[in-house]
Enzyme design. Sequence first.
Site, PDB file in Angstrom:
ATOM      1  N   THR A 127      48.749  26.569   5.578  1.00 50.39           N
ATOM      2  CA  THR A 127      49.681  26.987   4.612  1.00 50.39           C
ATOM      3  C   THR A 127      51.158  26.691   4.638  1.00 50.39           C
ATOM      4  OG1 THR A 127      49.787  29.370   5.588  1.00 50.39           O
ATOM      5  CG2 THR A 127      48.153  29.075   3.531  1.00 50.39           C
ATOM      6  N   THR A 157      46.528  31.800   6.908  1.00 55.46           N
ATOM      7  CA  THR A 157      47.530  33.053   6.884  1.00 55.46           C
ATOM      8  C   THR A 157      48.240  32.899   5.552  1.00 55.46           C
ATOM      9  OG1 THR A 157      48.354  32.591   9.185  1.00 55.46           O
ATOM     10  CG2 THR A 157      49.939  33.950   7.578  1.00 55.46           C
ATOM     11  N   LEU A 205      60.037  39.365  26.313  1.00 57.42           N
ATOM     12  CA  LEU A 205      61.273  39.795  26.853  1.00 57.42           C
ATOM     13  C   LEU A 205      61.991  38.695  27.592  1.00 57.42           C
ATOM     14  CD1 LEU A 205      61.266  43.712  27.618  1.00 57.42           C
ATOM     15  CD2 LEU A 205      62.101  42.727  25.655  1.00 57.42           C
ATOM     16  N   GLY A 250      66.064  33.250  26.137  1.00 53.10           N
ATOM     17  CA  GLY A 250      66.287  31.615  26.157  1.00 53.10           C
ATOM     18  C   GLY A 250      66.567  31.077  25.056  1.00 53.10           C
ATOM     19  N   CYS A 266      53.882  29.255  13.718  1.00 59.43           N
ATOM     20  CA  CYS A 266      53.529  30.532  13.086  1.00 59.43           C
ATOM     21  C   CYS A 266      54.902  31.348  13.013  1.00 59.43           C
ATOM     22  CB  CYS A 266      52.537  31.242  13.893  1.00 59.43           C
ATOM     23  SG  CYS A 266      51.121  30.545  14.003  1.00 59.43           S
ATOM     24  N   LYS A 273      57.376  30.038  10.340  1.00 61.88           N
ATOM     25  CA  LYS A 273      56.754  30.018   8.907  1.00 61.88           C
ATOM     26  C   LYS A 273      56.493  31.266   8.385  1.00 61.88           C
ATOM     27  CE  LYS A 273      52.335  28.767   8.523  1.00 61.88           C
ATOM     28  NZ  LYS A 273      51.780  29.965   7.700  1.00 61.88           N
ATOM     29  N   LYS A 289      56.760  24.652  23.112  1.00 62.90           N
ATOM     30  CA  LYS A 289      56.363  25.397  24.357  1.00 62.90           C
ATOM     31  C   LYS A 289      55.652  24.769  24.947  1.00 62.90           C
ATOM     32  CE  LYS A 289      53.417  28.869  23.894  1.00 62.90           C
ATOM     33  NZ  LYS A 289      52.570  29.878  23.272  1.00 62.90           N
TER      34      LYS A 289
END
Length: 434
Positions: free
Chosen positions: A84, A122, A261, A264, A271, A274, A330
Amino acid sequence: MNVSVVGSGYVGTSVAACLADLGHDVVAIDIDADIVERINAGESPIHEPGLPERIEEHAGGRLRATTDHAALLDTDLTFVAMQTPSRDDGSIDLSVVEAGMRDVGETLAEKEGYHLVVVKSTVLPGMTEERLIPILEEASGKTAGEEFGVAVNPEFQSQGTAVDDFMNPDKLVFGTDGDARALSLLNDLYDPLVEQADARAEIVETGLREGAMIKYANNVFLAAKLSTINEIANVCKEYGVDSYEVSEAIGLDERIGAPFLRSGAGWGGSCFPKDTDALRAAAREKEYDPVLLDAVVTVNDRQPVRMVDFLERHTDVAGKRIAVLGLAFKPQTDDIRGSRSKLAIEALEARGAQVVAFDPTEAADHMAEQYPDVEYVDSAAAALDGAHGALVMTDWPEFAALDAEFDAMADPVVVDGRRIVERREGIVYDGLTW
Protein backbone atom coordinates in the site's frame (compact mmCIF):
# COMPACT_ATOMS: atom_id res chain seq x y z
CA MET A 1 -3.49 -26.10 7.86
CA ASN A 2 -3.47 -25.24 4.16
CA VAL A 3 -2.66 -21.57 3.67
CA SER A 4 -2.33 -19.29 0.64
CA VAL A 5 -0.43 -15.99 0.68
CA VAL A 6 -1.14 -13.48 -2.08
CA GLY A 7 1.83 -11.16 -2.59
CA SER A 8 5.49 -12.14 -2.26
CA GLY A 9 7.15 -8.95 -1.13
CA TYR A 10 8.94 -8.49 2.20
CA VAL A 11 5.88 -9.33 4.27
CA GLY A 12 4.32 -12.02 2.09
CA THR A 13 7.52 -13.98 1.53
CA SER A 14 8.55 -13.98 5.19
CA VAL A 15 5.02 -14.88 6.32
CA ALA A 16 4.80 -17.75 3.83
CA ALA A 17 8.20 -19.19 4.78
CA CYS A 18 7.59 -18.86 8.52
CA LEU A 19 4.15 -20.48 8.33
CA ALA A 20 5.74 -23.39 6.46
CA ASP A 21 8.33 -23.55 9.24
CA LEU A 22 5.49 -23.90 11.74
CA GLY A 23 4.25 -26.98 9.89
CA HIS A 24 1.55 -25.52 7.64
CA ASP A 25 1.28 -26.26 3.92
CA VAL A 26 1.70 -22.90 2.20
CA VAL A 27 1.30 -21.72 -1.37
CA ALA A 28 2.66 -18.27 -2.28
CA ILE A 29 0.76 -16.56 -5.10
CA ASP A 30 2.35 -13.73 -7.06
CA ILE A 31 1.98 -12.30 -10.57
CA ASP A 32 5.77 -12.02 -10.93
CA ALA A 33 6.90 -15.25 -12.58
CA ASP A 34 10.54 -14.60 -11.68
CA ILE A 35 9.73 -14.41 -7.96
CA VAL A 36 7.65 -17.59 -8.22
CA GLU A 37 10.48 -19.39 -9.99
CA ARG A 38 13.04 -18.33 -7.41
CA ILE A 39 10.91 -19.47 -4.46
CA ASN A 40 10.26 -22.85 -6.09
CA ALA A 41 14.00 -23.18 -6.69
CA GLY A 42 14.59 -22.65 -2.98
CA GLU A 43 15.94 -19.11 -3.35
CA SER A 44 14.84 -16.05 -1.42
CA PRO A 45 13.72 -13.13 -3.63
CA ILE A 46 14.62 -10.64 -0.89
CA HIS A 47 17.56 -9.96 1.43
CA GLU A 48 16.41 -10.94 4.93
CA PRO A 49 18.42 -12.87 7.58
CA GLY A 50 17.01 -16.33 8.28
CA LEU A 51 14.73 -16.32 5.26
CA PRO A 52 16.94 -18.03 2.63
CA GLU A 53 17.46 -21.02 4.91
CA ARG A 54 13.74 -21.49 5.50
CA ILE A 55 12.83 -21.16 1.84
CA GLU A 56 15.56 -23.60 0.85
CA GLU A 57 14.37 -26.09 3.48
CA HIS A 58 10.67 -25.99 2.66
CA ALA A 59 10.53 -25.27 -1.10
CA GLY A 60 9.06 -28.23 -2.95
CA GLY A 61 7.60 -29.49 0.31
CA ARG A 62 5.47 -27.38 2.64
CA LEU A 63 6.18 -24.27 0.55
CA ARG A 64 5.50 -23.75 -3.12
CA ALA A 65 4.77 -20.73 -5.31
CA THR A 66 2.54 -20.12 -8.31
CA THR A 67 1.06 -17.35 -10.46
CA ASP A 68 -2.33 -19.13 -10.48
CA HIS A 69 -4.87 -17.79 -7.98
CA ALA A 70 -6.83 -21.04 -8.32
CA ALA A 71 -4.31 -22.50 -5.86
CA LEU A 72 -6.20 -20.82 -3.03
CA LEU A 73 -9.20 -23.14 -3.66
CA ASP A 74 -7.32 -25.90 -1.85
CA THR A 75 -6.55 -23.77 1.20
CA ASP A 76 -8.42 -22.90 4.39
CA LEU A 77 -7.52 -19.25 4.49
CA THR A 78 -5.81 -16.64 2.33
CA PHE A 79 -3.49 -13.88 3.45
CA VAL A 80 -3.46 -10.75 1.31
CA ALA A 81 0.00 -9.24 1.78
CA MET A 82 0.31 -6.64 -0.96
CA GLN A 83 1.85 -3.18 -0.90
CA THR A 84 0.00 0.00 0.00
CA PRO A 85 2.46 2.66 -1.21
CA SER A 86 2.21 6.34 -0.39
CA ARG A 87 0.85 8.97 -2.74
CA ASP A 88 2.48 12.40 -2.97
CA ASP A 89 0.16 13.74 -0.24
CA GLY A 90 1.06 10.89 2.14
CA SER A 91 -2.22 9.02 1.75
CA ILE A 92 -2.00 5.34 0.85
CA ASP A 93 -2.63 3.96 -2.61
CA LEU A 94 -4.96 0.98 -2.21
CA SER A 95 -5.08 0.08 -5.91
CA VAL A 96 -2.68 -2.89 -5.70
CA VAL A 97 -4.55 -4.43 -2.78
CA GLU A 98 -7.90 -3.79 -4.47
CA ALA A 99 -6.69 -5.57 -7.60
CA GLY A 100 -5.48 -8.47 -5.48
CA MET A 101 -8.80 -8.64 -3.66
CA ARG A 102 -10.61 -8.75 -6.99
CA ASP A 103 -8.51 -11.72 -8.07
CA VAL A 104 -9.19 -13.44 -4.74
CA GLY A 105 -12.90 -12.72 -5.00
CA GLU A 106 -13.18 -14.09 -8.52
CA THR A 107 -11.48 -17.28 -7.38
CA LEU A 108 -13.68 -17.56 -4.28
CA ALA A 109 -16.69 -17.74 -6.61
CA GLU A 110 -15.60 -21.34 -7.28
CA LYS A 111 -14.85 -22.16 -3.65
CA GLU A 112 -17.14 -24.50 -1.74
CA GLY A 113 -17.60 -23.90 1.96
CA TYR A 114 -16.31 -21.18 4.26
CA HIS A 115 -13.01 -19.48 3.46
CA LEU A 116 -11.22 -16.80 5.46
CA VAL A 117 -9.54 -13.83 3.76
CA VAL A 118 -6.97 -12.21 6.05
CA VAL A 119 -5.81 -8.66 5.37
CA LYS A 120 -2.10 -8.57 6.17
CA SER A 121 -1.54 -5.38 4.15
CA THR A 122 -1.46 -2.14 6.11
CA VAL A 123 -4.76 -0.33 5.53
CA LEU A 124 -6.45 2.50 7.41
CA PRO A 125 -9.49 1.92 9.64
CA GLY A 126 -12.65 1.57 7.57
CA MET A 127 -10.94 0.62 4.32
CA THR A 128 -11.50 -3.11 4.82
CA GLU A 129 -15.24 -2.68 5.37
CA GLU A 130 -15.84 0.17 2.94
CA ARG A 131 -13.59 -0.80 0.02
CA LEU A 132 -12.14 -4.30 0.25
CA ILE A 133 -15.12 -6.36 1.41
CA PRO A 134 -17.43 -4.88 -1.28
CA ILE A 135 -14.84 -5.87 -3.92
CA LEU A 136 -14.75 -9.43 -2.57
CA GLU A 137 -18.54 -9.63 -2.50
CA GLU A 138 -18.95 -8.27 -6.01
CA ALA A 139 -16.21 -10.45 -7.50
CA SER A 140 -17.32 -13.65 -5.75
CA GLY A 141 -21.07 -13.15 -5.74
CA LYS A 142 -21.01 -14.20 -2.08
CA THR A 143 -21.84 -12.47 1.19
CA ALA A 144 -19.14 -11.62 3.72
CA GLY A 145 -19.76 -13.07 7.16
CA GLU A 146 -21.94 -15.84 5.78
CA GLU A 147 -20.13 -17.54 2.89
CA PHE A 148 -16.65 -16.23 3.62
CA GLY A 149 -14.95 -14.35 6.41
CA VAL A 150 -12.65 -11.32 6.48
CA ALA A 151 -10.12 -10.58 9.20
CA VAL A 152 -7.39 -8.03 9.81
CA ASN A 153 -4.14 -9.51 11.11
CA PRO A 154 -1.45 -6.78 11.01
CA GLU A 155 2.23 -7.69 10.96
CA PHE A 156 4.81 -6.26 13.34
CA GLN A 157 7.96 -7.39 11.54
CA SER A 158 11.00 -5.19 11.14
CA GLN A 159 13.27 -5.59 8.14
CA GLY A 160 16.46 -7.25 9.20
CA THR A 161 14.65 -9.15 11.98
CA ALA A 162 11.44 -10.14 10.17
CA VAL A 163 11.82 -13.89 10.70
CA ASP A 164 12.60 -13.58 14.41
CA ASP A 165 9.78 -11.05 14.84
CA PHE A 166 7.30 -13.47 13.27
CA MET A 167 8.49 -16.51 15.19
CA ASN A 168 8.69 -14.69 18.54
CA PRO A 169 5.88 -12.11 18.54
CA ASP A 170 4.87 -10.07 21.56
CA LYS A 171 1.28 -9.86 20.32
CA LEU A 172 -1.05 -11.36 17.73
CA VAL A 173 -3.88 -9.06 16.67
CA PHE A 174 -7.07 -10.67 15.31
CA GLY A 175 -9.50 -8.05 13.99
CA THR A 176 -12.75 -9.83 13.10
CA ASP A 177 -15.75 -7.98 14.57
CA GLY A 178 -16.48 -11.18 16.48
CA ASP A 179 -16.61 -13.71 13.63
CA ALA A 180 -16.30 -16.99 15.58
CA ARG A 181 -15.20 -19.05 12.57
CA ALA A 182 -12.51 -16.52 11.67
CA LEU A 183 -11.20 -16.41 15.24
CA SER A 184 -11.11 -20.20 15.41
CA LEU A 185 -9.03 -20.44 12.21
CA LEU A 186 -6.60 -17.73 13.30
CA ASN A 187 -6.13 -19.32 16.72
CA ASP A 188 -5.46 -22.71 15.13
CA LEU A 189 -3.02 -21.14 12.66
CA TYR A 190 -0.93 -19.41 15.30
CA ASP A 191 -1.26 -22.06 17.98
CA PRO A 192 2.32 -23.33 17.40
CA LEU A 193 3.64 -19.88 18.32
CA VAL A 194 1.45 -19.47 21.38
CA GLU A 195 2.28 -22.95 22.68
CA GLN A 196 6.06 -22.45 22.59
CA ALA A 197 7.67 -22.98 25.98
CA ASP A 198 9.10 -19.46 25.97
CA ALA A 199 6.15 -17.87 24.19
CA ARG A 200 5.38 -14.27 25.06
CA ALA A 201 2.63 -13.67 22.50
CA GLU A 202 -0.56 -12.08 23.78
CA ILE A 203 -3.63 -12.60 21.61
CA VAL A 204 -5.67 -9.44 21.04
CA GLU A 205 -9.15 -10.12 19.71
CA THR A 206 -10.68 -6.90 18.44
CA GLY A 207 -12.68 -5.31 15.63
CA LEU A 208 -11.67 -4.71 12.01
CA ARG A 209 -11.21 -0.97 12.50
CA GLU A 210 -9.32 -1.40 15.76
CA GLY A 211 -7.08 -4.06 14.24
CA ALA A 212 -6.17 -1.71 11.41
CA MET A 213 -5.48 1.21 13.75
CA ILE A 214 -3.31 -0.86 16.10
CA LYS A 215 -0.80 -1.32 13.28
CA TYR A 216 -0.59 2.41 12.58
CA ALA A 217 -0.54 3.36 16.25
CA ASN A 218 2.26 0.87 16.93
CA ASN A 219 4.56 2.18 14.18
CA VAL A 220 3.80 5.86 14.65
CA PHE A 221 4.36 5.62 18.39
CA LEU A 222 7.78 4.03 17.85
CA ALA A 223 8.64 6.67 15.24
CA ALA A 224 7.64 9.37 17.73
CA LYS A 225 9.78 7.77 20.42
CA LEU A 226 12.81 7.83 18.12
CA SER A 227 12.24 11.44 17.11
CA THR A 228 11.76 12.40 20.76
CA ILE A 229 15.09 10.91 21.81
CA ASN A 230 16.75 12.50 18.77
CA GLU A 231 15.42 15.92 19.74
CA ILE A 232 16.61 15.44 23.31
CA ALA A 233 19.95 14.17 22.01
CA ASN A 234 20.35 17.21 19.74
CA VAL A 235 20.05 19.44 22.81
CA CYS A 236 22.48 17.17 24.67
CA LYS A 237 25.00 17.67 21.87
CA GLU A 238 24.84 21.44 22.20
CA TYR A 239 25.56 21.19 25.93
CA GLY A 240 28.37 18.64 25.58
CA VAL A 241 26.28 15.91 27.17
CA ASP A 242 26.61 12.26 26.09
CA SER A 243 23.06 11.48 25.04
CA TYR A 244 23.68 7.74 25.18
CA GLU A 245 24.30 7.90 28.93
CA VAL A 246 21.09 9.89 29.25
CA SER A 247 19.18 7.35 27.18
CA GLU A 248 20.51 4.45 29.20
CA ALA A 249 19.34 6.06 32.42
CA ILE A 250 15.85 7.07 31.33
CA GLY A 251 15.37 3.67 29.71
CA LEU A 252 15.47 2.15 33.19
CA ASP A 253 12.15 3.82 33.89
CA GLU A 254 9.59 1.11 33.07
CA ARG A 255 7.18 3.78 31.87
CA ILE A 256 9.69 4.69 29.14
CA GLY A 257 11.57 1.46 28.43
CA ALA A 258 14.97 0.99 26.82
CA PRO A 259 14.09 -0.04 23.22
CA PHE A 260 14.05 2.67 20.54
CA LEU A 261 16.11 5.12 22.58
CA ARG A 262 19.20 4.94 20.38
CA SER A 263 19.61 8.42 18.94
CA GLY A 264 21.20 9.10 15.58
CA ALA A 265 20.53 9.80 11.91
CA GLY A 266 16.85 8.89 12.19
CA TRP A 267 14.36 6.25 11.13
CA GLY A 268 13.47 5.08 7.64
CA GLY A 269 12.28 1.96 5.90
CA SER A 270 9.01 0.97 4.31
CA CYS A 271 6.80 1.18 7.40
CA PHE A 272 7.57 4.11 9.68
CA PRO A 273 7.64 6.82 6.97
CA LYS A 274 4.65 5.43 5.08
CA ASP A 275 2.49 4.79 8.14
CA THR A 276 3.31 8.14 9.76
CA ASP A 277 2.51 10.00 6.54
CA ALA A 278 -0.69 8.00 6.06
CA LEU A 279 -1.94 8.79 9.57
CA ARG A 280 -1.10 12.48 9.10
CA ALA A 281 -3.03 12.50 5.82
CA ALA A 282 -5.94 10.63 7.38
CA ALA A 283 -6.09 13.13 10.23
CA ARG A 284 -6.21 16.07 7.83
CA GLU A 285 -8.96 14.35 5.85
CA LYS A 286 -11.02 14.58 9.05
CA GLU A 287 -9.91 18.24 9.46
CA TYR A 288 -7.67 17.43 12.43
CA ASP A 289 -4.24 19.09 12.55
CA PRO A 290 -1.69 16.41 13.63
CA VAL A 291 0.81 18.83 15.15
CA LEU A 292 2.83 16.24 17.04
CA LEU A 293 3.03 13.83 14.09
CA ASP A 294 4.22 16.66 11.84
CA ALA A 295 6.95 17.45 14.37
CA VAL A 296 7.98 13.78 14.49
CA VAL A 297 8.67 13.87 10.75
CA THR A 298 10.35 17.28 10.86
CA VAL A 299 12.84 16.16 13.51
CA ASN A 300 13.57 12.96 11.60
CA ASP A 301 14.22 14.69 8.30
CA ARG A 302 16.48 17.24 9.95
CA GLN A 303 18.98 14.70 11.33
CA PRO A 304 20.85 13.85 8.08
CA VAL A 305 21.10 17.53 7.20
CA ARG A 306 22.59 18.23 10.63
CA MET A 307 25.28 15.68 9.83
CA VAL A 308 26.26 17.64 6.73
CA ASP A 309 26.22 20.84 8.81
CA PHE A 310 28.62 19.24 11.31
CA LEU A 311 30.87 18.10 8.48
CA GLU A 312 31.06 21.67 7.18
CA ARG A 313 32.20 22.87 10.59
CA HIS A 314 35.44 21.01 9.86
CA THR A 315 35.81 21.09 6.07
CA ASP A 316 34.39 22.87 3.05
CA VAL A 317 32.51 20.21 1.05
CA ALA A 318 32.15 22.22 -2.17
CA GLY A 319 34.02 20.46 -4.94
CA LYS A 320 35.38 17.89 -2.48
CA ARG A 321 35.11 14.10 -2.48
CA ILE A 322 32.82 13.11 0.43
CA ALA A 323 32.23 9.48 1.42
CA VAL A 324 28.79 8.21 2.46
CA LEU A 325 29.02 4.89 4.29
CA GLY A 326 25.76 2.94 4.33
CA LEU A 327 22.85 3.30 1.92
CA ALA A 328 20.29 0.81 3.23
CA PHE A 329 18.02 2.36 5.83
CA LYS A 330 19.28 -0.14 8.44
CA PRO A 331 21.68 -3.11 8.67
CA GLN A 332 20.70 -6.59 7.46
CA THR A 333 18.64 -5.32 4.53
CA ASP A 334 19.24 -3.83 1.10
CA ASP A 335 16.09 -1.68 1.29
CA ILE A 336 16.66 2.03 0.63
CA ARG A 337 13.06 3.13 1.17
CA GLY A 338 13.15 6.03 3.62
CA SER A 339 16.93 5.76 3.86
CA ARG A 340 18.49 8.69 5.70
CA SER A 341 21.35 8.54 3.23
CA LYS A 342 19.08 10.02 0.59
CA LEU A 343 18.68 13.28 2.48
CA ALA A 344 22.40 13.37 3.25
CA ILE A 345 23.29 12.84 -0.42
CA GLU A 346 20.84 15.53 -1.49
CA ALA A 347 22.28 17.99 1.02
CA LEU A 348 25.84 17.21 -0.06
CA GLU A 349 25.06 17.56 -3.76
CA ALA A 350 23.23 20.83 -3.11
CA ARG A 351 26.43 22.15 -1.54
CA GLY A 352 28.59 21.07 -4.47
CA ALA A 353 30.17 17.94 -3.02
CA GLN A 354 31.34 14.99 -5.11
CA VAL A 355 29.67 12.06 -3.36
CA VAL A 356 31.18 8.56 -3.28
CA ALA A 357 29.15 5.86 -1.54
CA PHE A 358 29.36 2.28 -0.31
CA ASP A 359 26.95 -0.28 1.11
CA PRO A 360 27.72 -3.98 1.62
CA THR A 361 24.47 -5.04 -0.06
CA GLU A 362 22.71 -4.39 -3.38
CA ALA A 363 21.42 -1.15 -1.86
CA ALA A 364 23.96 0.69 -4.03
CA ASP A 365 22.31 -0.65 -7.19
CA HIS A 366 18.92 0.54 -5.97
CA MET A 367 20.29 3.95 -5.00
CA ALA A 368 22.04 4.41 -8.35
CA GLU A 369 18.66 4.46 -10.06
CA GLN A 370 17.69 7.54 -8.04
CA TYR A 371 21.08 9.23 -7.62
CA PRO A 372 23.06 8.51 -10.80
CA ASP A 373 25.66 11.23 -10.18
CA VAL A 374 26.99 9.48 -7.08
CA GLU A 375 30.10 7.31 -7.47
CA TYR A 376 29.39 3.85 -6.07
CA VAL A 377 32.35 1.71 -4.97
CA ASP A 378 32.76 -1.86 -3.73
CA SER A 379 34.29 -1.26 -0.31
CA ALA A 380 34.42 1.22 2.53
CA ALA A 381 38.16 1.56 1.95
CA ALA A 382 37.56 2.62 -1.66
CA ALA A 383 35.02 5.20 -0.53
CA LEU A 384 37.36 6.66 2.08
CA ASP A 385 40.40 6.76 -0.22
CA GLY A 386 41.10 10.42 -0.99
CA ALA A 387 37.89 11.64 0.68
CA HIS A 388 37.79 15.01 2.43
CA GLY A 389 35.10 13.83 4.82
CA ALA A 390 32.87 10.87 5.62
CA LEU A 391 29.31 10.41 6.86
CA VAL A 392 28.46 7.12 8.56
CA MET A 393 24.75 6.60 7.85
CA THR A 394 24.08 2.92 8.57
CA ASP A 395 25.46 0.91 11.48
CA TRP A 396 26.80 -2.04 9.55
CA PRO A 397 29.11 -4.03 11.88
CA GLU A 398 31.97 -3.84 9.38
CA PHE A 399 32.08 -0.07 9.80
CA ALA A 400 32.96 -0.60 13.46
CA ALA A 401 36.09 -2.42 12.32
CA LEU A 402 37.36 0.47 10.19
CA ASP A 403 40.71 1.78 11.36
CA ALA A 404 43.66 2.10 8.98
CA GLU A 405 41.21 2.83 6.16
CA PHE A 406 40.80 6.34 7.56
CA ASP A 407 44.50 7.02 6.99
CA ALA A 408 43.85 7.08 3.23
CA MET A 409 41.51 10.07 3.56
CA ALA A 410 42.70 13.40 2.19
CA ASP A 411 41.02 15.15 5.10
CA PRO A 412 40.11 12.64 7.86
CA VAL A 413 36.86 14.13 9.13
CA VAL A 414 34.24 11.58 10.19
CA VAL A 415 30.70 12.47 11.23
CA ASP A 416 29.08 9.39 12.75
CA GLY A 417 25.30 9.17 12.65
CA ARG A 418 25.02 5.77 14.32
CA ARG A 419 27.76 5.67 17.03
CA ILE A 420 29.40 2.74 15.28
CA VAL A 421 32.91 4.16 14.63
CA GLU A 422 35.41 4.41 17.48
CA ARG A 423 37.14 7.70 18.22
CA ARG A 424 40.82 7.38 17.45
CA GLU A 425 43.90 9.46 16.93
CA GLY A 426 44.46 10.73 13.44
CA ILE A 427 40.85 11.59 12.59
CA VAL A 428 38.54 14.43 13.44
CA TYR A 429 35.54 12.60 14.89
CA ASP A 430 32.14 14.19 15.45
CA GLY A 431 29.12 12.27 16.73
CA LEU A 432 25.69 13.46 15.68
CA THR A 433 24.13 13.43 19.15
CA TRP A 434 27.05 12.81 21.50
